[in-house]
Each structure stands twice: as C-alpha cells, then as structure tokens.
Design an enzyme around this catalytic site. Sequence first.
Site, PDB file in Angstrom:
ATOM      1  N   SER A 357       0.824  -1.205   0.000  1.00 19.74           N
ATOM      2  CA  SER A 357       0.000   0.000   0.000  1.00 19.74           C
ATOM      3  C   SER A 357       0.866   1.267   0.000  1.00 19.74           C
ATOM      4  O   SER A 357       1.701   1.443  -0.884  1.00 19.74           O
ATOM      5  CB  SER A 357      -0.946  -0.051   1.200  1.00 19.74           C
ATOM      6  N   ASP A 502      -8.895  -6.249  -4.506  1.00 17.50           N
ATOM      7  CA  ASP A 502      -8.581  -5.090  -3.661  1.00 17.50           C
ATOM      8  C   ASP A 502      -9.603  -3.983  -3.906  1.00 17.50           C
ATOM      9  O   ASP A 502      -9.801  -3.548  -5.035  1.00 17.50           O
ATOM     10  CB  ASP A 502      -7.167  -4.597  -3.998  1.00 17.50           C
ATOM     11  N   HIS A 530      -7.289  -6.079  -0.147  1.00 15.76           N
ATOM     12  CA  HIS A 530      -6.161  -5.177   0.064  1.00 15.76           C
ATOM     13  C   HIS A 530      -5.152  -5.763   1.054  1.00 15.76           C
ATOM     14  O   HIS A 530      -3.941  -5.597   0.880  1.00 15.76           O
ATOM     15  CB  HIS A 530      -6.657  -3.820   0.567  1.00 15.76           C
TER      16      HIS A 530
END
Length: 552
Positions: A357, A502, A530
């Site tokens: 991320s 995601d 995610h």
Amino acid sequence: MGNQDEKKHFIFVHGACHGAWCWYKVLALLESSGHRVTAIDLGASGVNPKCLDEITSVSDYVQPLMDLMASLSQEDDLKVVLVSHSYGGLCTSLAMEKFPEKISVSVFVSAYMPHYNSPPATLIQQFFNSTPVESLLDSQFTFENGPENPPTSALFGPKYLKTVAYKHCSLEVKCMCMQDLELGKMLVRPSGLFVEDFSKEGMLTKEKFGSVNRVFVICKEDEVVTEEFQQMMIDNYHPKETKIVDGAGHMVMLSKGRQLCQILQDKSTRKTKMAESRNQKHFVLVHGANHGGWCWHKLKPRLEAAGHRVTALDLAASGINMKAIQDVHTLYEYTEPLLEILASLPDNEKVILVGHSLGGQNLALAADKFPEKISAAVFFTAFMPDTAHKPSYVMDQKDWHLSHEFVFVLKKYCERIPAENWLDTQFAPYDDSSKSTRMTMFFGPKFLTSKLYQLCPIEDLELAKSLIRPGSLFIDDLSKSNNYTNEGYGKVDRVYIICDEDQGIPKKFQQWMIDNYPVNHVMEIKGADHMGMFSKPRELCDCLSEIAYRFA
C-alpha cells in the site's frame, strides 16, 4: 509464476495404487487458467475397466498413456507438459523415450526419475533397500520372486495412507484432511510394480529420453519418497530445473494444489527455489498506512520456514514505534527506520524490499538512496511512483479520485472525494493552524471491514482494529519533493504483485501504475483483498519465494 498467458496442454500421470482422480484439485486450477488438461488412468487404475490380473506387463500398464501420446497430432506445434507423481515417473520415462518430439518438458513431482545409464528398476531396488517393508505398515504386497526381492504388486493400507502418504494433506483444515484421506481409502486399487520389465537394459536412451527437458519438484515433507531419496535422484541425473513445495507431503497435489499449480505454470528457466543456503534471501517487509510490522505475522514464519531471513519493521509512529504521527512531518522521517536498516547492512549484502500500500513510497525513497543494497523492490498492491513525475503523481490522478478510494489529497481538494466514500475514516490537521495542509488519517472500523479486510478472517480484522494507529499519506511533502532518480530508484529491479479483489487500491489502478512505470515482472494473487498478507498468506509466500530465485 512466469507468463501464464501462454496456454499449455498438461498430461498428468498418477502413482502406484492411485488414478487420475488424485489430480482433481490441480486440474481445476489449471483449467480455470485456460490450460488444456488431461489426467489419465493407467491400466487397472482409477476407473480403468481392466483388473490387475489382466495387466501382464508394464506395456499393458502404460498403454493408456502411450495411446494418448500417439493420438497427438504430428502437425500440431504445441508440445505437451508431462507431469508424473511417485511411481508414475517410471511410466512417463517410457513415454519420453518413445515420443520425445511431442514433449516440451517432463515434470517429476516427488517421482521416480531414472537415468538412461541404468535400467529404471535400479531406483525400485534402491527404494526397497532403504525402505523396509514393515515401515509400510498395513500395506499389502505380493512377493512372487521371494521376500529378498522387491514385491511385484502393492496395495496401500488405510493406516499407511493416514499416517504416511496423506499425513500432510490440508493440515490447517482437519475436515478437508479427512475428505482427501477418505477419497484415497475409497479409490486406491492394487498396482503392479513391474520390476522385471523395468530391469531390462537399454529401455532409455540419451538420444531420446535424454533429449527431453526435465524439472524435478521436491516435496520436503514426503515420508514415502523421502527428501533424501529425491535428492539422490537429482544428484544422479541433474534436471534442468529443481523446485520445492515447502510443507508438502507425498500427496502434494491434494495438500498443496495451488502451489503446485503455480510451479507448473512457471515458464522461467531459472530455479524457482533451491535448497542451497547461498540462495536464501533477506526480506524486509514494509507495512502500509495506519499499520505496523505486526501485519506480516502470518507471512513471516512461512518465509522463515523456507530458510529466508525476514525483518518486519515498524515505520515511524507505527506499530510499537514510540513516535507520535504529529512528530513525523515528512516521508523521509517516516521512512527512517527502514533507511537505518539498509545503512547497517554489510557492503556485500542485498535485501528484497516488500512494500504494501503506502509502503510503496517508502520503497521508492529507500531504493533511491540505497540502490546497491536492494536486489528487488516488490510492490504488493502498493503505490508505485515513477522517475518522470513528483512522488505524489500516482496519488494525484483524476482516475484515482474517481475510484473513490483512500487517498487523502491536499486539504483544498478534499471536497472532490464525497465524504460517504470514506465511511468512518477520520481526518484531522496536524495542528490548529488554519494554513496547515498536513493531515492525519485514521481508518475506522467500517472502512476496514468493507474496503480493506473484506475477504480476511474475522480474527484478522479484530486484530487490526486493536492495533492500527493514526498515520499520514504525506501528500503535502510528496508534492514538493524532488523526483526519484533513474540512477537510484530507477536502477532497482521492480516486481508488482496485483491483488485482484482489492477495494482499497483497485486492480484497475494497480494496472495503471504498472503501465505508467513498467516493471520487470508482474504477478497476481486471485481472491486477495487489500490485506493479502491476511487473506492469502500462503499465495503471497509463494510469490515471494519465486521472486527470491528469479532475482537472485
């Protein structure tokens, strides 16, 4: 996993006492990827109508395989991939000798892999010399040539299946373990071993059998064809590639079907995984916003079990790092714990950086400063900046804002993202100044549940709720920072791992970043949200294991 766009025709050959049915999990996975798959029953096996009494020679036993190979069009440029398990390796060896021009590669999955310099029966004799019959428990054998010689037929007993052959099937899900075991007990049939036939000289030749590329897949926890026996065959007749499925027992196609499928689809000529210590890597895992090193707790032991060294760090004001986010004003300050680790490495040591991320920005910054200490930078559904624009570029795109996902841009742009899309995420200025553009961000439980952890086990979501801390995306700082350089960040090999489910950084945007700044290798984990390190830890470990050897 290599390039999976090229579709193959896989032919699967089972081991003794089993049938085509034992490949059902791998077949489903390969077919769903668009490959053509054929699993055959050898003579008197599976649902083949013949009885063992009707199989008088090894030729009768392998006839279904030979008929299939003969039926392949001579004009068809598509060669097949032969995959054999256990005793089936001897059968595929005969097919390699007769049809070498029709086989692109022969994959021996913990299988008997003979050498053309000696009869295949040499391996059978070596196996029984190292495996006392009494260790095969309640399995039944026929000794037509006396007990001092290998048996002529075998039938695995239920106790042997449970405690040895199927011991490692689905260890984490006991009910699944019982299903596979019960399937085995219902379907195994007596099998001939054909030692006399396999004892003939000249069955295999260097010109034919020896011309086919071979790959050996090691099952490290196999208690039937032990790792030592597998290694002996590899040392005796070096295959082109050697790969490993960690934690796999004898029935790897049932216990580790997904990992085996990934290996079979890998076109790379590099070794996916070797046992030598020189190929073990040091992974440094970098978490995303609001999280900490704790989020890697499922992945870390898996990588360590494969022999790798793993460092899961807390960035500044994250995890149990004692700083507060209000004291961290720039991405550089936020990244300092990672930079300190890289600075401390010996001159000859390189690491594989894995960023999740927002952690992709930390990777880029670290790679720009220490390119010589990084063998690969892995962007795991992460923001991946380029060298042509400001570091904030990938977080400022119009399409990104329209996707309604979790990038908090400068304060003056907040109104472009409807508040309802953030659910209960909390934003606050660093201080009380009306001119402040620095903002903190804290994911709320609704946002975590529906956007980040929607496919994760509920206990992982609860763990996150108890451990996340306020963070920042440092948009203000990134928009003012210099571009990352081609001489630093741009020199480092990059891999992108896509998580296809995601909802935090959606697949479409992940692909946009890849197109914007092409990488050396792209991988994808199906069914991963995610937080793929929680929802698909085993698959993520497989990806990283491949990266370790692709970028050795």
